[in-house]
Design a protein around this motif. Structure first.
Motif, PDB file in Angstrom:
ATOM      1  N   UNK A  97     143.750  -0.474 130.865  1.00  0.00           N
ATOM      2  CA  UNK A  97     143.732   0.959 130.653  1.00  0.00           C
ATOM      3  C   UNK A  97     142.683   1.353 129.612  1.00  0.00           C
ATOM      4  N   UNK A  98     142.585   0.514 128.606  1.00  0.00           N
ATOM      5  CA  UNK A  98     141.641   0.854 127.560  1.00  0.00           C
ATOM      6  C   UNK A  98     140.207   0.749 128.051  1.00  0.00           C
ATOM      7  N   UNK A  99     139.951  -0.262 128.852  1.00  0.00           N
ATOM      8  CA  UNK A  99     138.617  -0.382 129.427  1.00  0.00           C
ATOM      9  C   UNK A  99     138.292   0.858 130.251  1.00  0.00           C
ATOM     10  N   UNK A 100     139.288   1.261 131.032  1.00  0.00           N
ATOM     11  CA  UNK A 100     139.093   2.445 131.876  1.00  0.00           C
ATOM     12  C   UNK A 100     138.727   3.650 131.017  1.00  0.00           C
ATOM     13  N   UNK A 101     139.500   3.847 129.954  1.00  0.00           N
ATOM     14  CA  UNK A 101     139.262   5.022 129.108  1.00  0.00           C
ATOM     15  C   UNK A 101     137.891   4.946 128.451  1.00  0.00           C
ATOM     16  N   UNK A 102     137.539   3.748 128.019  1.00  0.00           N
ATOM     17  CA  UNK A 102     136.238   3.598 127.375  1.00  0.00           C
ATOM     18  C   UNK A 102     135.114   3.906 128.361  1.00  0.00           C
ATOM     19  N   UNK A 103     135.247   3.351 129.561  1.00  0.00           N
ATOM     20  CA  UNK A 103     134.217   3.592 130.576  1.00  0.00           C
ATOM     21  C   UNK A 103     134.128   5.089 130.881  1.00  0.00           C
ATOM     22  N   UNK A 104     135.292   5.708 130.981  1.00  0.00           N
ATOM     23  CA  UNK A 104     135.294   7.138 131.308  1.00  0.00           C
ATOM     24  C   UNK A 104     134.590   7.956 130.225  1.00  0.00           C
ATOM     25  N   UNK A 105     134.872   7.617 128.964  1.00  0.00           N
ATOM     26  CA  UNK A 105     134.214   8.373 127.892  1.00  0.00           C
ATOM     27  C   UNK A 105     132.710   8.183 127.959  1.00  0.00           C
ATOM     28  N   UNK A 148     140.418   7.515 119.154  1.00  0.00           N
ATOM     29  CA  UNK A 148     141.183   8.723 119.484  1.00  0.00           C
ATOM     30  C   UNK A 148     140.531   9.451 120.646  1.00  0.00           C
ATOM     31  N   UNK A 149     139.215   9.354 120.698  1.00  0.00           N
ATOM     32  CA  UNK A 149     138.514  10.021 121.789  1.00  0.00           C
ATOM     33  C   UNK A 149     138.969   9.475 123.137  1.00  0.00           C
ATOM     34  N   UNK A 150     139.295   8.187 123.145  1.00  0.00           N
ATOM     35  CA  UNK A 150     139.742   7.586 124.395  1.00  0.00           C
ATOM     36  C   UNK A 150     140.998   8.263 124.916  1.00  0.00           C
ATOM     37  N   UNK A 151     141.767   8.829 124.009  1.00  0.00           N
ATOM     38  CA  UNK A 151     143.029   9.422 124.424  1.00  0.00           C
ATOM     39  C   UNK A 151     142.915  10.900 124.778  1.00  0.00           C
ATOM     40  N   UNK A 152     141.698  11.400 124.761  1.00  0.00           N
ATOM     41  CA  UNK A 152     141.532  12.812 125.134  1.00  0.00           C
ATOM     42  C   UNK A 152     142.079  13.067 126.529  1.00  0.00           C
ATOM     43  N   UNK A 153     142.759  14.163 126.653  1.00  0.00           N
ATOM     44  CA  UNK A 153     143.414  14.585 127.885  1.00  0.00           C
ATOM     45  C   UNK A 153     144.382  13.529 128.408  1.00  0.00           C
ATOM     46  N   UNK A 154     144.847  12.720 127.491  1.00  0.00           N
ATOM     47  CA  UNK A 154     145.915  11.772 127.806  1.00  0.00           C
ATOM     48  C   UNK A 154     147.127  12.120 126.963  1.00  0.00           C
ATOM     49  N   UNK A 155     148.227  11.567 127.391  1.00  0.00           N
ATOM     50  CA  UNK A 155     149.436  11.797 126.617  1.00  0.00           C
ATOM     51  C   UNK A 155     149.420  10.892 125.395  1.00  0.00           C
ATOM     52  N   UNK A 161     139.198   2.768 141.611  1.00  0.00           N
ATOM     53  CA  UNK A 161     140.528   3.375 141.679  1.00  0.00           C
ATOM     54  C   UNK A 161     141.152   3.431 140.289  1.00  0.00           C
ATOM     55  N   UNK A 162     140.909   2.364 139.544  1.00  0.00           N
ATOM     56  CA  UNK A 162     141.415   2.377 138.175  1.00  0.00           C
ATOM     57  C   UNK A 162     140.808   3.543 137.399  1.00  0.00           C
ATOM     58  N   UNK A 163     139.515   3.774 137.636  1.00  0.00           N
ATOM     59  CA  UNK A 163     138.861   4.865 136.934  1.00  0.00           C
ATOM     60  C   UNK A 163     139.443   6.220 137.331  1.00  0.00           C
TER      61      UNK A 163
END
Lengths: 868, 96
Positions: free
Chosen positions: A552-560, B13-20, A618-620
């Motif tokens: 999940x963290x990788x996904x979030x990092x990639x998304x940012x 924290x930025x990673x959690x933007x628009x997340x719960x 899909x993860x993304x």
């Protein structure tokens, strides 16, 4: 009883003594014979009265001042008394000896106890100077302030008030003396006038001395700066100030030294003059009244010089801070003022006495004096109040050094500086654009509001312009600095919080444990294998190295990271150069393509399907911001890539979180899980499907068929997909696109060379799909799956009715039969509840009927045909 | 790429933007909600927030060993601005 012991001697020596008593003729001092037989009782006959003010008139019993030139006085009397019998030369000499006697014997004690009015006056040119041997004043260290400070020789410090009080008393005494002298004859008045002149001279000197004292105090005051200023600031302005102050102090010091030297010289000159005067007095016995003018002459220029110097100093003082000046000068001024006023008063009185003015004139003079005093006092009061006010306002002046101010300005300016002002207030600009378009204004050129167009309050255009230039300069400087910093942004923060001592931060921490990490090696091997596979191309997909799905963290990092790129691309689009500029356009295009390539790689669409489950893409798409990213991407990456993306999406449809989690939506709707899934589903429908909709709407039939087939193939149970809202929406999308293509072909709008083949292919896929779906038709309805009846259940059912309508359009007549048979119950239920009024309100009834009609219309039927 | 973009705590924290997210606040308060925005002061803007307030009632005169009664109050807010000085912790909610 004699006032002057010396006079008895004089009188005796001048021949009178022979008459007073023969028995004591040879005595040096007067001989009194009280209580003796020979006492003549004359003491009793003496009139004892009117002696109260003798002390004030003639000075105390102790030492007499230095300026009683009795020689002149007595010499004037002498002609009358002695009638030229005795020689004037003889008379003057012993007197001067006697007169000088107490002065020579001055001790510190006697100075302190000195009650004479002149004791308050400085002895610089009088007795005091005589006390000191002249040699000491011309010591090899003339600069030594201790030796030459008049203060030090005064025998103890005195406050201004003390001095003032004494001065007042002296003046009072002076007046009294004057009043007494009224009764004396013309000669005595002349004498008094001379004394006054001398006194005024003295007082001038006293004033000078006072001013110098205050000056010294003042400079000392300046020498101790406010604590805040103690550390020498680097600010150039401040240094200037301090240098000025130092220079001034030095100047003052030099002045003092010079003044002291002048004083010494003056004293010497005065002594010399006095000696000369005495000689003159001897020779010009009868010209007594006028000889004092000589005395003034030599000292005149020196005093004038002194005054001029002091005025200069005054001026220099005035050029300093108003607060300092007014505070420190005020007492000095008031003292001076009082002195002046007193002197004026005395002078007026004296003039009156001297000239024998009339009563009215005296009154007028007094009134004039009073008026002047009052006015002066008022002015003084006003000035002092003003000074206090200024001082109050400037209390915090110079608390901040120039570098402090610069620092704050820098902070403020750094907030203003931005490499791209438009991007910085992006939302304000967009809002402004919306507002303008709403108001019907089409002024695109006024995108950024220019600084200063509002106009400053009370600022001339010149000042405004200058300020603008200044701000511009500051901003450009700061921007340049920012850019320089940007070049090595990592280093810019290095040491910002101070340096860490030692080398610990440079060297890695000492490794205590030596543990081999097998996973890293393995991971590296996998990575290498994967890389080699990728370089060999997608042909070898069967050999794809399986990987763990993205965390999940990788996904979030990639998304940012992707969002960053998207924002950059959007900014780049806004900065698109003019088409005329080929060079810039090419550059821009290169950069833009590069960015888009980054985006595409970041989406991981081309990663082989089997790499992981769920697929990285899909993860993304799992977090809502991933879903929301897609609509912003589509316009950049092009439709062919979008088709690839859609293919991947369809192939991995069952891996999507919204599909897997869909059953949650059939559960109770008050859990956090439900809310989360609902949110994600809404995001998927609103973002992902909306972004692929235009692409699908332009697809050829055979492509749609392929996608449809892929969806069915890749789904373990197609009914499961159909039971989800995203799945249902996607299926409906495909079915309606097919219908649109069919209608276009039927109407002949589109040429369809391969129409027959495509249609056949489509029908085969559709039949397969229909067969798979038929047993589950009723379960498609959320209303059938959800137990407790929800109020908005009809809204939830609506997409299903839509799907069924689309299905019915594609179905052949036999399939219609199947559809009607399967859904007969559901249709009748809805129509019945609507017609029989088993509904909460009119809206629900209409929704039910509309839903049913959606489906029935596709079959060529209508709900009104159904009669129960 | 995954770790190279993390340079400072705020990047997390930025990673959690628009997340719960789960937010712990001073005064025995906790929030869960969707994070929409934050700034350098840790001011937060959250939507769909549920606030949990722990009310610890210590009975007056009770012996020190006696546990205080804890009441939990909850409330929901559609949109919330959280001032940063009260924020102790921001974390993604624990996933089961």
């Amino acid at each position: 009883m004699s006032f002057f012991g010396c006079q008895t001697i004089i009188w005796r020596t001048s021949g009178r003594g022979s008459e007073t008593g023969g028995a004591h003729e040879n005595e040096d001092v007067a001989v009194y014979t009280w209580g003796e037989e020979s006492y003549d009782g004359l003491g009793d006959a003496l009139l004892e009265g009117g002696d109260d003010l003798n002390d004030e008139t003639f000075g105390g019993g102790g030492s007499v001042g230095k300026d009683f030139d009795f020689a002149g006085q007595t010499n004037l009397l002498e002609p009358e008394i002695a009638q030229g019998k005795a020689s004037a030369l003889e008379g003057a000499r012993p007197q001067s000896v006697v007169e000088q006697h107490p002065r020579v014997q001055h001790s510190l004690e006697s100075i302190w106890n000195d009650k004479s009015p002149f004791s308050v006056l400085p002895r610089e040119n009088g007795a005091a100077s005589r006390r000191e041997p002249p040699m000491s004043q011309f010591s090899p260290f003339p600069e030594s302030p201790v030796l030459h400070q008049p203060n030090a020789s005064q025998g103890g410090p005195r406050t201004l008030q003390e001095i003032e009080v004494e001065m007042r008393a002296a003046a009072q005494r002076q007046q009294n003396a004057l009043r007494l002298q009224q009764e004396e004859d013309q000669l005595l008045q002349e004498q008094a006038y001379q004394r006054r002149l001398a006194f005024q001279q003295e007082r001038e000197r006293e004033q000078n001395r006072l001013q110098m004292m205050q000056l010294r105090e003042h400079s000392q005051h300046q020498r101790t700066p406010p604590p805040r200023m103690l550390p020498v600031s680097q600010s150039p302005r401040f240094v200037d100030q301090r240098q000025m102050m130092l220079l001034q102090q030095q100047e003052e010091h030099q002045h003092q030294l010079r003044l002291q030297q002048e004083h010494l010289q003056e004293q010497l000159r005065m002594e010399e003059l006095e000696r000369q005067l005495r000689a003159q007095q001897i020779s010009q016995l009868n010209q007594g009244p006028t000889h004092f003018s000589h005395r003034r002459q030599p000292s005149g220029p020196t005093i004038a010089e002194l005054q001029a110097l002091q005025q200069q100093q005054h001026l220099r003082q005035r050029s300093q801070s108003p607060a300092y000046r007014d505070f420190n000068v005020a007492p000095q001024n008031s003292a001076q003022l009082q002195q002046r006023l007193l002197a004026e008063l005395a002078q007026v009185e004296y003039m009156r006495d001297f000239q024998g003015a009339t009563q009215a004139e005296q009154e007028a003079l007094r009134a004039e004096a009073m008026r002047k005093i009052v006015e002066a006092e008022r002015m003084e009061d006003k000035r002092r109040r003003k000074a206090a006010k200024i001082a109050h306002m400037s209390r915090y002046n110079d608390l901040m050094t120039q570098s402090d101010k610069d620092f704050i300005t820098r902070i403020q300016v750094s907030q203003l500086v931005t490499p791209d002002p438009y991007a910085d207030d992006f939302y304000a600009q967009v809002y402004g654009a919306i507002l303008r378009s709403r108001m019907g204004l089409q002024t695109q050129d006024e995108r950024v509001i220019k600084f200063g167009t509002g106009g400053g309050v009370g600022l001339g255009p010149n000042a405004m312009q200058r300020m603008e230039q200044q701000v511009e300069r500051i901003v450009s400087n700061a921007r340049r600095r920012e850019e320089e910093k940007g070049l090595h942004s990592l280093h810019s923060l290095q040491g910002a919080l101070g340096k860490t001592s030692g080398r610990s931060y440079k060297a890695a921490p000492r490794q205590l444990l030596q543990v081999d990490d097998p996973s890293t090696n393995e991971g590296a091997a996998k990575e290498a294998a994967k890389l080699s596979h990728e370089t060999l191309g997608f042909a070898q997909t069967s050999n794809v190295v399986r990987k763990d799905p993205l965390t999940r963290r990788e996904v979030l990092t990639i998304l940012e990271g992707l969002y960053d790129v998207v924002l950059k691309v959007e900014q780049l689009r806004r900065d698109q150069p003019n088409s005329e500029d080929d060079e810039a356009t090419r550059e821009w295009q290169t950069e833009f393509d590069d960015m888009v390539e980054q985006l595409w790689d970041g989406l991981r669409v081309l990663v082989p399907l089997e790499t992981s489950n769920p697929h990285p893409f899909v993860s993304l798409m799992a977090p809502s911001k991933g879903k929301k990213l897609l609509p912003r991407l589509t316009r950049h990456i092009g439709s062919s890539r979008m088709l690839t993306l859609i293919t991947l999406l369809v192939a991995c449809f069952t891996q999507l979180d919204v599909v897997r989690q869909a059953p949650v939506l059939d559960g109770p709707d008050d859990t956090a899980e439900y809310a989360e899934v609902d949110r994600q589903t809404q995001a998927f429908l609103g973002s992902v499907l909306q972004s692929i909709l235009p692409v699908v709407a332009g697809l050829e039939l055979h492509v749609v068929t392929a996608l449809f087939g892929l969806l069915i193939d890749r789904s373990p149970d197609v009914a499961d997909v159909a039971r989800t809202r995203p799945g249902l929406a996607l299926l409906t999308l495909f079915l309606s696109r097919v219908e649109v293509v069919k209608q276009a072909w039927a109407s002949g709008a589109e040429a369809a060379p391969t129409a027959e083949a495509a249609l056949e292919q489509w029908q085969a896929v559709f039949n397969h799909f229909f067969l798979l779906l038929t047993p589950h038709l009723l379960s498609l309805f959320p209303s059938s799956r959800i137990n407790g009846a929800s109020l908005a259940i009809d809204m939830l059912d609506q997409p299903v009715w839509q799907f069924l309508a689309a299905l019915a359009l594609q179905a052949v007549p036999e399939q219609h039969q199947v559809l009607v048979t399967s859904l007969r119950e559901k249709v009748l239920e809805n129509v019945l509840s609507a017609n029989k009024g088993w509904v909460a309100d009119e809206e629900e009834r209409r929704t039910k009927l509309a839903n049913v009609d959606l489906f029935l219309h596709a079959l060529g039927l209508d709900s009104s045909l159904i009669t129960v | 790429m995954a770790s190279s973009t993390i340079q400072e705590p705020f990047d997390l924290i930025r990673l959690s933007l628009s997340e719960r997210v789960f937010v712990k606040l001073r005064g025995d308060r906790e929030l869960t909600g969707i994070l929409h925005a934050y700034d350098g002061h840790m001011n937060l803007i959250m939507s769909d927030v549920e606030e949990t307030i722990m009310l610890v009632d210590v009975v007056d005169g009770a012996p020190p060993g006696q546990p205080a009664t804890v009441n939990v109050a909850k409330r929901k807010m559609p949109m919330l601005f959280v001032r940063g000085d009260g924020v102790i912790l921001v974390s993604p909610p624990s996933r089961t």
